[in-house]
Design an enzyme around this catalytic site. Sequence first.
Site, mmCIF file in Angstrom:
data_model
loop_
_atom_site.group_PDB
_atom_site.id
_atom_site.type_symbol
_atom_site.label_atom_id
_atom_site.label_comp_id
_atom_site.label_asym_id
_atom_site.label_seq_id
_atom_site.Cartn_x
_atom_site.Cartn_y
_atom_site.Cartn_z
ATOM 1 N N SER A 164 0.845 -1.200 0.000
ATOM 2 C CA SER A 164 0.000 0.000 0.000
ATOM 3 C C SER A 164 0.874 1.241 0.000
ATOM 4 O O SER A 164 1.667 1.453 0.922
ATOM 5 C CB SER A 164 -0.906 0.009 1.238
ATOM 6 O OG SER A 164 -1.343 1.326 1.505
ATOM 7 N N GLN A 166 -0.172 4.173 0.425
ATOM 8 C CA GLN A 166 -0.616 5.087 1.483
ATOM 9 C C GLN A 166 0.070 4.738 2.803
ATOM 10 O O GLN A 166 0.515 5.627 3.531
ATOM 11 C CB GLN A 166 -2.134 5.026 1.627
ATOM 12 C CG GLN A 166 -2.837 5.585 0.388
ATOM 13 C CD GLN A 166 -4.340 5.573 0.479
ATOM 14 O OE1 GLN A 166 -4.916 5.115 1.466
ATOM 15 N NE2 GLN A 166 -4.996 6.076 -0.546
ATOM 16 N N ASP A 318 -6.687 0.438 -8.713
ATOM 17 C CA ASP A 318 -7.827 1.348 -8.896
ATOM 18 C C ASP A 318 -8.531 1.135 -10.243
ATOM 19 O O ASP A 318 -9.625 1.658 -10.466
ATOM 20 C CB ASP A 318 -7.363 2.810 -8.800
ATOM 21 C CG ASP A 318 -6.912 3.178 -7.389
ATOM 22 O OD1 ASP A 318 -7.251 2.439 -6.438
ATOM 23 O OD2 ASP A 318 -6.224 4.200 -7.243
ATOM 24 N N LYS A 345 -11.516 -0.298 -0.239
ATOM 25 C CA LYS A 345 -11.480 0.957 -1.004
ATOM 26 C C LYS A 345 -12.722 1.797 -0.640
ATOM 27 O O LYS A 345 -13.381 1.517 0.345
ATOM 28 C CB LYS A 345 -11.410 0.653 -2.506
ATOM 29 C CG LYS A 345 -10.105 -0.053 -2.906
ATOM 30 C CD LYS A 345 -8.910 0.841 -2.643
ATOM 31 C CE LYS A 345 -7.609 0.145 -2.946
ATOM 32 N NZ LYS A 345 -6.444 0.909 -2.498
ATOM 33 N N ARG A 349 -15.074 -3.091 -3.240
ATOM 34 C CA ARG A 349 -15.207 -3.140 -4.707
ATOM 35 C C ARG A 349 -15.339 -4.561 -5.254
ATOM 36 O O ARG A 349 -15.692 -4.716 -6.424
ATOM 37 C CB ARG A 349 -14.052 -2.385 -5.379
ATOM 38 C CG ARG A 349 -14.206 -0.890 -5.244
ATOM 39 C CD ARG A 349 -13.176 -0.111 -6.035
ATOM 40 N NE ARG A 349 -13.372 1.322 -5.834
ATOM 41 C CZ ARG A 349 -12.407 2.221 -5.892
ATOM 42 N NH1 ARG A 349 -11.170 1.859 -6.149
ATOM 43 N NH2 ARG A 349 -12.682 3.496 -5.708
ATOM 44 N N ARG A 390 -15.215 5.458 -8.812
ATOM 45 C CA ARG A 390 -14.709 4.535 -9.837
ATOM 46 C C ARG A 390 -15.809 3.573 -10.322
ATOM 47 O O ARG A 390 -15.773 3.107 -11.453
ATOM 48 C CB ARG A 390 -13.478 3.784 -9.330
ATOM 49 C CG ARG A 390 -12.365 4.748 -8.927
ATOM 50 C CD ARG A 390 -10.985 4.260 -9.222
ATOM 51 N NE ARG A 390 -10.002 5.209 -8.717
ATOM 52 C CZ ARG A 390 -9.558 6.278 -9.381
ATOM 53 N NH1 ARG A 390 -9.991 6.533 -10.593
ATOM 54 N NH2 ARG A 390 -8.681 7.104 -8.844
HETATM 55 C C1 S3P Z 1 -2.963 5.833 -3.420
HETATM 56 C C2 S3P Z 1 -2.698 4.527 -3.124
HETATM 57 C C3 S3P Z 1 -3.651 3.429 -3.345
HETATM 58 C C4 S3P Z 1 -4.768 3.825 -4.287
HETATM 59 C C5 S3P Z 1 -5.330 5.177 -3.962
HETATM 60 C C6 S3P Z 1 -4.249 6.241 -4.039
HETATM 61 C C7 S3P Z 1 -1.945 6.866 -3.150
HETATM 62 O O1 S3P Z 1 -4.233 3.078 -2.105
HETATM 63 O O2 S3P Z 1 -5.792 2.855 -4.258
HETATM 64 O O3 S3P Z 1 -6.364 5.533 -4.865
HETATM 65 O O4 S3P Z 1 -2.060 7.989 -3.658
HETATM 66 O O5 S3P Z 1 -0.976 6.556 -2.431
HETATM 67 P P1 S3P Z 1 -3.538 1.993 -1.103
HETATM 68 O O6 S3P Z 1 -2.263 2.549 -0.637
HETATM 69 O O7 S3P Z 1 -4.533 1.838 0.018
HETATM 70 O O8 S3P Z 1 -3.384 0.748 -1.911
#
Ligand code: S3P
Length: 429
Positions: A164, A166, A318, A345, A349, A390
């Site tokens: 991830s 994030q 995504d 998400k 999804r 989405r």
């Molecule tokens: C993102 C990371 C992804 C993605 C999200 C944007 C980012 O999420 O699904 O739309 O900008 O770092 P995850 O880190 O939860 O996979």
Amino acid sequence: MELCSITGLRGKVTVPGDKSVSHRCIMFGSIAKGTTEIHNFLKGADCLATIRCFRTMGIDIKETDDVITVHGKGLHGLHAPSDILDVGNSGTTTRLLSGILAGQPFESKLSGDESLNSRPMKRIMEPLTRMGANISSILRNGCAPLYISPGKLHGIHYDSPVASAQVKSCILLAGLYADGETSVTEPSLSRNHTELMLREFGADIRSSHALDTTKATAAISPCKELYGQKITVPGDISSAAYFIAAGLIVPDSEILIENVGINPTRAGILKVCEDMGGDIALLNERTEGGEKIADILVRTSRLHGTTIEGDIIPTLIDEIPVIAVMAAVAEGTTVIKDAAELKVKETDRIETVTDSLRAMGCDVTPTEDGMIINGGRLKGASIHTLLDHRIAMAFSIAALVAKGNTKILDSKCVEVSYPTFYDTFEQLL
Ligand code: S3P
């Protein structure tokens, strides 16, 4: 929004700036010294939430039609927020901002909408707590609203159970405020915009790849300051994905999508389209600000089923809703595995995609970590987006090849990542 089947989508389009990159420009610009000038910024609701949060902490961010200017105040220049930080629908704002807030000498609270406040935050609370941060879930349910108070941060190594960006970015940003090196290993490489952009801002950040596994590590050491940059945000491949799919499945179509970011950690959809027999070409490939960019040309193709699994999943996570739509009209069976992250998400999804496909007459089976789709003909239906942007966009594309009319309920939610989606679409009619 009501849509019906069409043929002959032809023309040239551009898509708005990348959502992930746009968030990061505002965040890193705010904690950098000097001015950050951002071109092609995505003015979608999620990125506007990030702007709102940093303004609440005293950062002057100016918006004109073409440019966003962030007057950064340096690593230690944020003020205690004058209010609770409203992150709206945005997981990226919540998780990356929490990493920054963990290193601040003031208290803060973050909260979002119903969907955001039900998404898992333990995945960041756990590593941040190990670093010495004080972060808690106000309702004690592992979700936002979150409360963060000052803590002395230590560098750690974190072996993340999920790929991830994030989570990775949250820890790396907290690492800017730690007393030593912080590193994160993930099971396979997730989008690396944080690593690429923080380096441009002057951070001491390194990436490495294991030779014998798919594992990837990013490490950061604290630095004195970051420095403002001039950035042009590439077009968002996650937004381009809808026009790629439309160009491939709508009969007699040819679409050129210009200036799209094709960073390999984001571009899994291109490989899947090729694997499905799609006529897709990259033109005019170049690199700007560390990010690869190209124009993408797609033409109507006879698609066939494929298997999508393993370390390609984070590079197209995504795009799975719209990939599922392509699979639903392809010949044969498509299997999507290793994608349990879909469940956390903006909606679950696996459920929203398979429910919507079923409503359109598709033979689809949800699984624990993905779905199995048998391609065929689709029929028009009412699609319950559950306010997931989405889902709204993916099923607007499905509507173009379905027999009969399709109603996309609450289609306004496209404003989260692509406010002009339906306008771009009209340019191709
Ligand atoms: C993102 C990371 C992804 C993605 C999200 C944007 C980012 O999420 O699904 O739309 O900008 O770092 P995850 O880190 O939860 O996979």
